[in-house]
Design a protein around this motif. Structure first.
Motif, PDB file in Angstrom:
ATOM      1  N   ARG A  88      32.234 -11.252 -46.148  1.00 51.56           N
ATOM      2  CA  ARG A  88      31.685 -11.384 -45.180  1.00 51.56           C
ATOM      3  C   ARG A  88      30.373 -10.386 -45.097  1.00 51.56           C
ATOM      4  NH1 ARG A  88      32.819  -8.063 -41.013  1.00 51.56           N
ATOM      5  NH2 ARG A  88      34.804  -7.112 -41.081  1.00 51.56           N
ATOM      6  N   ASP A  89      29.480 -10.869 -44.325  1.00 47.73           N
ATOM      7  CA  ASP A  89      28.278  -9.721 -43.898  1.00 47.73           C
ATOM      8  C   ASP A  89      27.883  -8.545 -45.047  1.00 47.73           C
ATOM      9  OD1 ASP A  89      28.339 -10.989 -41.545  1.00 47.73           O
ATOM     10  OD2 ASP A  89      30.069  -9.647 -40.776  1.00 47.73           O
ATOM     11  N   ILE A  90      27.945  -9.024 -46.281  1.00 47.73           N
ATOM     12  CA  ILE A  90      27.153  -8.374 -47.431  1.00 47.73           C
ATOM     13  C   ILE A  90      25.766  -8.631 -47.717  1.00 47.73           C
ATOM     14  CG2 ILE A  90      29.704  -8.032 -48.207  1.00 47.73           C
ATOM     15  CD1 ILE A  90      28.432  -9.793 -50.782  1.00 47.73           C
ATOM     16  N   ALA A  91      25.115  -7.589 -48.062  1.00 48.19           N
ATOM     17  CA  ALA A  91      23.862  -7.733 -48.828  1.00 48.19           C
ATOM     18  C   ALA A  91      23.977  -7.648 -50.175  1.00 48.19           C
ATOM     19  CB  ALA A  91      22.946  -6.644 -48.221  1.00 48.19           C
ATOM     20  N   ALA A  92      23.411  -8.785 -50.832  1.00 46.54           N
ATOM     21  CA  ALA A  92      23.426  -8.760 -52.210  1.00 46.54           C
ATOM     22  C   ALA A  92      22.616  -9.214 -52.913  1.00 46.54           C
ATOM     23  CB  ALA A  92      24.681  -9.949 -52.384  1.00 46.54           C
ATOM     24  N   GLY A  93      22.040  -8.485 -54.255  1.00 52.98           N
ATOM     25  CA  GLY A  93      21.046  -8.869 -54.918  1.00 52.98           C
ATOM     26  C   GLY A  93      21.149  -9.970 -55.608  1.00 52.98           C
ATOM     27  N   ALA A  94      20.114 -10.306 -56.622  1.00 51.49           N
ATOM     28  CA  ALA A  94      20.406 -11.402 -57.483  1.00 51.49           C
ATOM     29  C   ALA A  94      21.191 -11.240 -58.596  1.00 51.49           C
ATOM     30  CB  ALA A  94      18.796 -11.782 -58.287  1.00 51.49           C
ATOM     31  N   GLY A  95      21.959 -12.334 -58.898  1.00 53.68           N
ATOM     32  CA  GLY A  95      22.806 -12.264 -60.056  1.00 53.68           C
ATOM     33  C   GLY A  95      24.284 -11.834 -59.713  1.00 53.68           C
ATOM     34  N   VAL A  96      24.581 -11.431 -58.311  1.00 52.17           N
ATOM     35  CA  VAL A  96      25.852 -10.813 -58.096  1.00 52.17           C
ATOM     36  C   VAL A  96      26.980 -11.902 -58.218  1.00 52.17           C
ATOM     37  CG1 VAL A  96      27.172  -9.813 -56.274  1.00 52.17           C
ATOM     38  CG2 VAL A  96      24.780  -9.012 -56.526  1.00 52.17           C
ATOM     39  N   THR A  97      28.108 -11.447 -58.951  1.00 50.50           N
ATOM     40  CA  THR A  97      29.312 -12.226 -59.230  1.00 50.50           C
ATOM     41  C   THR A  97      30.574 -11.477 -58.572  1.00 50.50           C
ATOM     42  OG1 THR A  97      28.580 -13.033 -61.050  1.00 50.50           O
ATOM     43  CG2 THR A  97      30.936 -13.018 -60.819  1.00 50.50           C
ATOM     44  N   ILE A  98      31.273 -12.198 -57.532  1.00 51.03           N
ATOM     45  CA  ILE A  98      32.487 -11.866 -56.928  1.00 51.03           C
ATOM     46  C   ILE A  98      33.550 -12.749 -57.338  1.00 51.03           C
ATOM     47  CG2 ILE A  98      33.284 -11.343 -54.613  1.00 51.03           C
ATOM     48  CD1 ILE A  98      30.617 -10.644 -53.604  1.00 51.03           C
ATOM     49  N   VAL A  99      34.730 -12.296 -58.018  1.00 46.08           N
ATOM     50  CA  VAL A  99      35.860 -13.212 -58.191  1.00 46.08           C
ATOM     51  C   VAL A  99      36.692 -12.994 -57.038  1.00 46.08           C
ATOM     52  CG1 VAL A  99      37.437 -13.495 -59.546  1.00 46.08           C
ATOM     53  CG2 VAL A  99      35.277 -12.741 -60.653  1.00 46.08           C
ATOM     54  N   GLU A 100      37.170 -14.243 -56.389  1.00 44.23           N
ATOM     55  CA  GLU A 100      38.070 -14.203 -55.347  1.00 44.23           C
ATOM     56  C   GLU A 100      39.603 -14.290 -55.837  1.00 44.23           C
ATOM     57  OE1 GLU A 100      36.477 -15.712 -51.461  1.00 44.23           O
ATOM     58  OE2 GLU A 100      35.166 -16.588 -52.876  1.00 44.23           O
ATOM     59  N   PRO A 101      40.298 -13.787 -55.119  1.00 42.68           N
ATOM     60  CA  PRO A 101      40.210 -13.384 -53.765  1.00 42.68           C
ATOM     61  C   PRO A 101      39.762 -11.912 -53.824  1.00 42.68           C
ATOM     62  CG  PRO A 101      42.559 -13.113 -54.420  1.00 42.68           C
ATOM     63  CD  PRO A 101      41.808 -14.053 -55.544  1.00 42.68           C
ATOM     64  N   ALA A 102      39.063 -11.673 -52.980  1.00 42.84           N
ATOM     65  CA  ALA A 102      38.480 -10.217 -52.835  1.00 42.84           C
ATOM     66  C   ALA A 102      38.159  -9.949 -51.262  1.00 42.84           C
ATOM     67  CB  ALA A 102      37.151  -9.966 -53.585  1.00 42.84           C
ATOM     68  N   ASN A 103      38.065  -8.755 -50.766  1.00 42.10           N
ATOM     69  CA  ASN A 103      37.642  -8.473 -49.561  1.00 42.10           C
ATOM     70  C   ASN A 103      36.607  -7.372 -49.479  1.00 42.10           C
ATOM     71  OD1 ASN A 103      38.362  -8.732 -46.714  1.00 42.10           O
ATOM     72  ND2 ASN A 103      39.771  -6.942 -46.686  1.00 42.10           N
ATOM     73  N   LEU A 104      35.729  -8.228 -49.201  1.00 45.90           N
ATOM     74  CA  LEU A 104      34.240  -7.214 -49.100  1.00 45.90           C
ATOM     75  C   LEU A 104      33.621  -7.656 -47.707  1.00 45.90           C
ATOM     76  CD1 LEU A 104      34.640  -7.902 -52.258  1.00 45.90           C
ATOM     77  CD2 LEU A 104      32.211  -7.486 -52.359  1.00 45.90           C
ATOM     78  N   TYR A 105      33.228  -6.504 -47.148  1.00 46.30           N
ATOM     79  CA  TYR A 105      32.645  -6.571 -45.765  1.00 46.30           C
ATOM     80  C   TYR A 105      31.569  -5.421 -45.428  1.00 46.30           C
ATOM     81  CZ  TYR A 105      36.429  -3.567 -44.591  1.00 46.30           C
ATOM     82  OH  TYR A 105      37.405  -2.670 -44.414  1.00 46.30           O
ATOM     83  N   GLU A 106      30.583  -5.991 -45.070  1.00 46.45           N
ATOM     84  CA  GLU A 106      29.352  -4.939 -44.508  1.00 46.45           C
ATOM     85  C   GLU A 106      29.153  -3.926 -45.582  1.00 46.45           C
ATOM     86  OE1 GLU A 106      30.239  -3.695 -40.206  1.00 46.45           O
ATOM     87  OE2 GLU A 106      31.645  -5.067 -40.234  1.00 46.45           O
ATOM     88  N   CYS A 107      28.893  -4.351 -46.747  1.00 52.38           N
ATOM     89  CA  CYS A 107      28.559  -3.631 -48.056  1.00 52.38           C
ATOM     90  C   CYS A 107      27.313  -3.959 -48.487  1.00 52.38           C
ATOM     91  CB  CYS A 107      29.732  -3.213 -49.007  1.00 52.38           C
ATOM     92  SG  CYS A 107      30.296  -4.870 -49.539  1.00 52.38           S
ATOM     93  N   THR A 108      26.617  -3.221 -49.408  1.00 49.70           N
ATOM     94  CA  THR A 108      25.550  -3.626 -50.166  1.00 49.70           C
ATOM     95  C   THR A 108      25.719  -3.656 -51.614  1.00 49.70           C
ATOM     96  OG1 THR A 108      24.138  -2.694 -48.417  1.00 49.70           O
ATOM     97  CG2 THR A 108      23.008  -3.083 -50.615  1.00 49.70           C
ATOM     98  N   LEU A 109      25.410  -4.703 -52.336  1.00 47.36           N
ATOM     99  CA  LEU A 109      25.465  -4.838 -53.885  1.00 47.36           C
ATOM    100  C   LEU A 109      24.308  -5.171 -54.451  1.00 47.36           C
ATOM    101  CD1 LEU A 109      28.812  -7.390 -53.890  1.00 47.36           C
ATOM    102  CD2 LEU A 109      28.802  -4.884 -53.795  1.00 47.36           C
ATOM    103  N   GLY A 110      23.857  -4.131 -55.480  1.00 44.48           N
ATOM    104  CA  GLY A 110      22.569  -4.700 -55.736  1.00 44.48           C
ATOM    105  C   GLY A 110      22.802  -5.675 -57.008  1.00 44.48           C
ATOM    106  N   ASP A 111      21.462  -6.020 -57.671  1.00 41.33           N
ATOM    107  CA  ASP A 111      21.385  -6.984 -58.556  1.00 41.33           C
ATOM    108  C   ASP A 111      22.245  -6.845 -59.663  1.00 41.33           C
ATOM    109  OD1 ASP A 111      18.951  -7.634 -57.160  1.00 41.33           O
ATOM    110  OD2 ASP A 111      17.633  -6.942 -58.674  1.00 41.33           O
ATOM    111  N   ARG A 112      22.984  -7.912 -60.118  1.00 39.71           N
ATOM    112  CA  ARG A 112      23.873  -8.015 -61.191  1.00 39.71           C
ATOM    113  C   ARG A 112      25.092  -7.268 -61.039  1.00 39.71           C
ATOM    114  NH1 ARG A 112      19.379  -6.259 -62.661  1.00 39.71           N
ATOM    115  NH2 ARG A 112      20.268  -4.373 -63.850  1.00 39.71           N
TER     116      ARG A 112
END
Length: 155
Positions: free
Chosen positions: A12-36
């Motif tokens: 929830r509430d993440i900033a993600a670039g193009a082509g981001v992959t997140i395999v669930e279950p995962a707990n990500l919040y209020e973070c920033t992930l760059g492209d790919r």
């Protein structure tokens, strides 16, 4: 009957670039992930964390607040980042002013089950599996052990 407070893992509430992959279950919040960026299952990435383009975070890793990871990095399975050194003899217990930041440079590979204390690690470093990084790393190379020490040049 006692009330149970339930928190469900979420992205929830993440900033993600193009082509981001997140395999669930995962707990990500209020973070920033760059492209790919790739994030494997059973990871937690907390608020304020920034992960650079092309980096990979493998399963069961924990990246706490105040961590910045550069581009093209590899974080192995079960890597733990720490922002509280227990400097007063125990946990900060909500006093975030006692927390310290970690900065990981570009092209850094961190082996499985390593522990990274609040430090800076320069570009082009390899951290061996199971290592504990307790001091800043300012010279590229291969580091391993507890505490981690420089073994040799990178390549």
């Amino acid at each position: 009957m006692t009330e149970i407070r339930r928190h469900v893992a979420s992205v929830r509430d993440i900033a993600a670039g193009a082509g981001v992959t997140i395999v669930e279950p995962a707990n990500l919040y209020e973070c920033t992930l760059g492209d790919r960026v790739f994030v494997g299952p059973f990871c937690e990435i907390q608020k304020g964390v920034v992960i650079g383009a092309g980096s990979r975070v493998q399963s069961h890793s924990f990246i706490c607040e105040l961590v910045t990871i550069g581009a093209d990095c590899f974080v192995g399975h079960g890597v733990m980042f720490v922002n509280d050194r227990f400097a007063s003899g125990g946990p900060a217990r909500g006093d975030t002013s006692k927390w310290e930041s970690t900065r990981i440079g570009d092209r850094v590979s961190i082996g499985s089950n390593a522990t990274i204390m609040p430090v800076s690690i320069c570009d082009d470093v390899v951290i061996g599996a199971g290592s504990v990084v307790t001091k800043p790393i300012t010279q590229p190379g291969i580091y391993a052990g507890n505490p981690a020490r420089r073994l040799r040049d990178h390549r």
